[in-house]
Enzyme design. Sequence first.
Site, PDB file in Angstrom:
ATOM      1  N   ARG A  16      45.555  40.881  45.566  1.00  0.00           N
ATOM      2  CA  ARG A  16      44.746  41.881  44.862  1.00  0.00           C
ATOM      3  C   ARG A  16      43.987  41.227  43.720  1.00  0.00           C
ATOM      4  NH1 ARG A  16      43.607  43.504  39.984  1.00  0.00           N
ATOM      5  NH2 ARG A  16      45.825  43.518  39.433  1.00  0.00           N
ATOM      6  N   ASP A  17      44.658  40.724  42.702  1.00  0.00           N
ATOM      7  CA  ASP A  17      43.952  40.019  41.626  1.00  0.00           C
ATOM      8  C   ASP A  17      43.305  38.755  42.191  1.00  0.00           C
ATOM      9  OD1 ASP A  17      43.123  39.301  38.971  1.00  0.00           O
ATOM     10  OD2 ASP A  17      44.920  40.250  38.187  1.00  0.00           O
ATOM     11  N   HIS A  20      39.533  38.547  43.237  1.00  0.00           N
ATOM     12  CA  HIS A  20      38.415  38.270  42.329  1.00  0.00           C
ATOM     13  C   HIS A  20      37.813  36.886  42.565  1.00  0.00           C
ATOM     14  CE1 HIS A  20      38.611  41.995  40.114  1.00  0.00           C
ATOM     15  NE2 HIS A  20      39.888  41.814  39.825  1.00  0.00           N
ATOM     16  N   SER A 170      45.135  41.619  30.294  1.00  0.00           N
ATOM     17  CA  SER A 170      44.052  41.368  31.248  1.00  0.00           C
ATOM     18  C   SER A 170      43.187  40.174  30.874  1.00  0.00           C
ATOM     19  CB  SER A 170      43.153  42.607  31.348  1.00  0.00           C
ATOM     20  OG  SER A 170      43.898  43.790  31.439  1.00  0.00           O
ATOM     21  N   HIS A 201      47.845  36.782  32.285  1.00  0.00           N
ATOM     22  CA  HIS A 201      46.859  35.833  32.808  1.00  0.00           C
ATOM     23  C   HIS A 201      47.027  34.507  32.082  1.00  0.00           C
ATOM     24  CE1 HIS A 201      44.245  38.013  35.667  1.00  0.00           C
ATOM     25  NE2 HIS A 201      44.780  39.070  35.066  1.00  0.00           N
ATOM     26  N   TYR A 290      37.779  40.440  29.449  1.00  0.00           N
ATOM     27  CA  TYR A 290      38.361  40.852  30.727  1.00  0.00           C
ATOM     28  C   TYR A 290      38.207  39.748  31.772  1.00  0.00           C
ATOM     29  CZ  TYR A 290      39.513  44.265  34.417  1.00  0.00           C
ATOM     30  OH  TYR A 290      40.104  44.952  35.444  1.00  0.00           O
TER      31      TYR A 290
END
Length: 341
Positions: A16-17, A20, A170, A201, A290
């Site tokens: 999912r992440d 990106h 985030s 992160h 972000y």
Amino acid sequence: MTLKGKKVTVHDMTLRDGMHPKRHLMTLDQMTAIATGLDAAGVPLIEVTHGDGLGGSSVNYGFPAHTDEEYLGAVIPKMKNAKVSALLLPGIGTVDHLKMARDLGVHTIRVATHCTEADVSEQHITMARKLEMDTVGFLMMAHMNSAEGLVKQAKLMESYGANCIYVTDSAGHLLPEGVKERLSAVRAALKPETELGFHGHHNLAMGVANSIAAIEVGANRIDAAAAGLGAGAGNTPMEVLIAVCSLMGIETGVDVAKITDVAEDLVVPMMDFPIRIDRDALTLGYAGVYGSFLLFAKRASAKYGVPARDILVELGRRGMVGGQEDMIEDTAITMARERGV
């Protein structure tokens, strides 16, 4: 403080992440291969959607190689032990998306809002609980709110029915002290039965340290990604986190060797570029921007001749948050005009 014997649920973000940096273009074969590897390694919870959650397919966020239905429909039937989760951002994902995910077999729904906007999650959290789903309130960009402010937002989500609350770094901006301050306050304010999670992160290389700090103050769900595949410099690298937890006696149920093999043999070869702390990813963490803005800023840099680092610093100065991706190009245009580029 000893953490030996502490049990933690590790939640995988690779699919999912990790969408990106893959520009949301993972194939179904890549998804299923990695998911089955994670399942075999003992990872109990795996998130699968567009990088920006259910319904994220759009001009603003990017068009994926396949629909959410196709990704979920490919992965869920192949899981032997792991459960599958989905992310939903109100305003992007709808209640209909939520019902679709439940019907396909999604176990956990994570309803994500900016860390000052929990009130927009009520409809989705309430519906998820009615559907008897494991329901998580996910407070993004947590460095932009105080511990006291996060407590108020967390209690709102809990009041809507969330059985777990996440404090989400985030931007990869928080240091361990900031993590402890925020999570300890939230933990003290929530009901004892409400779980607490942390999503980190690695933009300042703090992913693992911050995750351990979160566990120290009561977090029992921790997000990570194989080989760190995620926005910016990536998520907390799972194989490193699992190794550190093993050394500390923290029980995750994940096999160190197997998760390392998933990272090395499946995820790294799939990367379009190395997930590392380059100057732009470092700027994300330093300026508190972000994580998924990184590729947008690099594209704007190439188009308008303004360094991505400068664009990211300006976005941080302006306090831009997730969902304002359209402002990145606008910012770059303004900066190029001011500089006479």
